[in-house]
Design a protein around this motif. Structure first.
Motif, PDB file in Angstrom:
ATOM      1  N   ILE A  57      43.476  32.996  48.746  1.00 54.61           N
ATOM      2  CA  ILE A  57      42.366  32.857  47.473  1.00 54.61           C
ATOM      3  C   ILE A  57      41.174  32.246  48.494  1.00 54.61           C
ATOM      4  O   ILE A  57      41.259  31.181  49.064  1.00 54.61           O
ATOM      5  N   LYS A  58      39.883  32.923  48.554  1.00 58.74           N
ATOM      6  CA  LYS A  58      39.002  32.584  49.333  1.00 58.74           C
ATOM      7  C   LYS A  58      37.732  32.356  48.489  1.00 58.74           C
ATOM      8  O   LYS A  58      37.138  33.307  47.663  1.00 58.74           O
ATOM      9  N   LEU A  59      36.956  31.504  48.815  1.00 58.32           N
ATOM     10  CA  LEU A  59      35.761  31.331  48.115  1.00 58.32           C
ATOM     11  C   LEU A  59      34.494  31.078  48.769  1.00 58.32           C
ATOM     12  O   LEU A  59      34.459  30.371  49.879  1.00 58.32           O
ATOM     13  N   VAL A  66      26.576  23.698  43.246  1.00 60.89           N
ATOM     14  CA  VAL A  66      25.892  24.779  42.438  1.00 60.89           C
ATOM     15  C   VAL A  66      26.148  24.134  40.928  1.00 60.89           C
ATOM     16  O   VAL A  66      27.102  24.219  40.492  1.00 60.89           O
ATOM     17  N   ASN A  67      25.236  23.329  40.553  1.00 67.92           N
ATOM     18  CA  ASN A  67      25.121  22.697  39.035  1.00 67.92           C
ATOM     19  C   ASN A  67      24.804  23.530  37.917  1.00 67.92           C
ATOM     20  O   ASN A  67      23.907  24.408  38.083  1.00 67.92           O
ATOM     21  N   VAL A  68      25.782  23.509  36.926  1.00 66.45           N
ATOM     22  CA  VAL A  68      25.615  24.200  35.557  1.00 66.45           C
ATOM     23  C   VAL A  68      25.939  23.157  34.668  1.00 66.45           C
ATOM     24  O   VAL A  68      26.455  21.982  34.865  1.00 66.45           O
ATOM     25  N   ILE A 108      29.975  33.155  44.858  1.00 67.08           N
ATOM     26  CA  ILE A 108      29.017  32.493  43.924  1.00 67.08           C
ATOM     27  C   ILE A 108      27.484  32.703  44.514  1.00 67.08           C
ATOM     28  O   ILE A 108      27.208  32.583  45.794  1.00 67.08           O
ATOM     29  N   LEU A 109      26.689  33.475  43.740  1.00 61.40           N
ATOM     30  CA  LEU A 109      25.423  33.838  44.325  1.00 61.40           C
ATOM     31  C   LEU A 109      24.343  33.473  43.145  1.00 61.40           C
ATOM     32  O   LEU A 109      24.698  33.091  42.167  1.00 61.40           O
ATOM     33  N   LYS A 111      20.714  34.274  41.369  1.00 64.23           N
ATOM     34  CA  LYS A 111      20.002  35.484  40.923  1.00 64.23           C
ATOM     35  C   LYS A 111      18.996  34.671  39.852  1.00 64.23           C
ATOM     36  O   LYS A 111      19.153  34.504  38.689  1.00 64.23           O
ATOM     37  N   ASP A 112      17.798  34.308  40.471  1.00 62.46           N
ATOM     38  CA  ASP A 112      16.848  33.877  39.724  1.00 62.46           C
ATOM     39  C   ASP A 112      17.344  32.441  39.345  1.00 62.46           C
ATOM     40  O   ASP A 112      17.536  31.577  40.028  1.00 62.46           O
ATOM     41  N   ASP A 113      17.095  32.297  37.897  1.00 58.27           N
ATOM     42  CA  ASP A 113      17.548  31.090  37.085  1.00 58.27           C
ATOM     43  C   ASP A 113      19.015  30.815  36.783  1.00 58.27           C
ATOM     44  O   ASP A 113      19.482  30.014  35.999  1.00 58.27           O
ATOM     45  N   TYR A 114      19.764  32.147  37.238  1.00 55.73           N
ATOM     46  CA  TYR A 114      21.428  32.159  36.890  1.00 55.73           C
ATOM     47  C   TYR A 114      21.949  32.173  38.240  1.00 55.73           C
ATOM     48  O   TYR A 114      21.723  32.415  39.344  1.00 55.73           O
ATOM     49  N   ILE A 115      23.218  31.962  38.098  1.00 53.65           N
ATOM     50  CA  ILE A 115      24.297  31.850  38.948  1.00 53.65           C
ATOM     51  C   ILE A 115      25.205  33.211  38.768  1.00 53.65           C
ATOM     52  O   ILE A 115      25.301  33.494  37.588  1.00 53.65           O
ATOM     53  N   GLN A 116      25.603  33.996  39.543  1.00 55.36           N
ATOM     54  CA  GLN A 116      26.744  34.949  39.447  1.00 55.36           C
ATOM     55  C   GLN A 116      27.928  34.385  40.219  1.00 55.36           C
ATOM     56  O   GLN A 116      27.880  34.290  41.443  1.00 55.36           O
ATOM     57  N   ILE A 117      29.007  34.430  39.374  1.00 53.70           N
ATOM     58  CA  ILE A 117      30.481  34.058  39.826  1.00 53.70           C
ATOM     59  C   ILE A 117      31.269  35.443  39.873  1.00 53.70           C
ATOM     60  O   ILE A 117      31.355  36.170  38.975  1.00 53.70           O
ATOM     61  N   ILE A 118      31.483  36.061  40.780  1.00 56.23           N
ATOM     62  CA  ILE A 118      32.316  37.199  41.290  1.00 56.23           C
ATOM     63  C   ILE A 118      33.751  37.043  41.572  1.00 56.23           C
ATOM     64  O   ILE A 118      33.904  36.500  42.609  1.00 56.23           O
ATOM     65  N   ILE A 119      34.692  37.436  41.073  1.00 60.31           N
ATOM     66  CA  ILE A 119      35.935  37.231  41.130  1.00 60.31           C
ATOM     67  C   ILE A 119      36.349  38.483  41.347  1.00 60.31           C
ATOM     68  O   ILE A 119      36.535  39.429  40.477  1.00 60.31           O
ATOM     69  N   LYS A 120      37.065  38.848  42.397  1.00 64.45           N
ATOM     70  CA  LYS A 120      37.721  40.276  42.810  1.00 64.45           C
ATOM     71  C   LYS A 120      39.251  39.981  43.269  1.00 64.45           C
ATOM     72  O   LYS A 120      39.485  39.130  43.965  1.00 64.45           O
ATOM     73  N   ASP A 121      40.152  40.869  42.823  1.00 58.49           N
ATOM     74  CA  ASP A 121      41.452  40.773  43.381  1.00 58.49           C
ATOM     75  C   ASP A 121      41.759  42.429  43.857  1.00 58.49           C
ATOM     76  O   ASP A 121      41.119  43.183  43.365  1.00 58.49           O
TER      77      ASP A 121
END
Length: 183
Positions: A57-59, A66-68, A108-109, A111-121
């Motif tokens: 598992i790599k992050l 990255v605060n939400v 974790i990327l 995108k403007d005022d958002y973050i995008q968390i992409i999980i791929k397996d």
């Protein structure tokens, strides 16, 4: 003795179903506080590594903090559920091919005022062409699934003003979560 083991396993499965149904039926409103989502994900990666250390598992994140605004407990539930699904898919594929390297990549990327968390397996994928069905309660493609895991995850993400999108890719499954950044 063997029959008692089978009965005991069935009782555990029914107990899990009741717990998941209860969780879904009375999902509490999130208690929003500023949390570093990178740390939440790292905590859950450590937990998954203890349960099954055969999965890589790599992050990767654009920043270490990255605060939400989120409910920490509910976000733990999100990542535990998603990682558990991935690991089950990876293990299913491993049974057919013992040389298979089990991998989960999280990115974790911003995108403007958002973050995008992409999980791929690189597991078996979602097992259905209609990915939106997986977000409906009680729909499952798993032999022992309840069909509540992804709907719970989706509800939590929606309650945090985010979106959850499922993708089938060439080598497994992909999930994208969009969440507003803490202001």
């Amino acid at each position: 003795e063997e029959n008692l083991k089978i009965i005991n396993n069935q009782i555990k499965q029914i107990g899990n179903l009741v717990n998941e149904f209860s969780d879904f039926a009375r999902m509490p409103k999130p208690i929003l506080k500023k949390h570093n989502v990178v740390n939440i994900i790292k905590e859950n990666i450590m937990l998954m590594n203890q349960l099954d250390n055969s999965v890589s598992i790599k992050l990767k994140s654009f920043k270490s903090i990255v605060n939400v605004d989120c409910d920490h407990e509910q976000f733990n539930r999100v990542f535990i559920n998603l990682f558990k699904n991935s690991i089950e898919s990876l293990n299913e594929k491993f049974l057919k091919n013992p040389d298979f390297q089990k991998k989960i990549n999280i990115e974790i990327l911003k995108k403007d005022d958002y973050i995008q968390i992409i999980i791929k397996d690189n597991g078996t994928g979602f097992g259905t062409k209609k990915l939106d069905d997986l977000l409906k309660p009680y729909y499952t493609t798993k032999k022992n699934g309840t069909g509540l895991g992804l709907p719970i995850v989706n509800k939590i993400i929606n309650d945090h003003n985010g979106t959850l999108t499922l993708f089938e890719n060439k080598s497994g499954a992909e999930i994208k979560i969009n969440l507003p950044l803490h202001k």
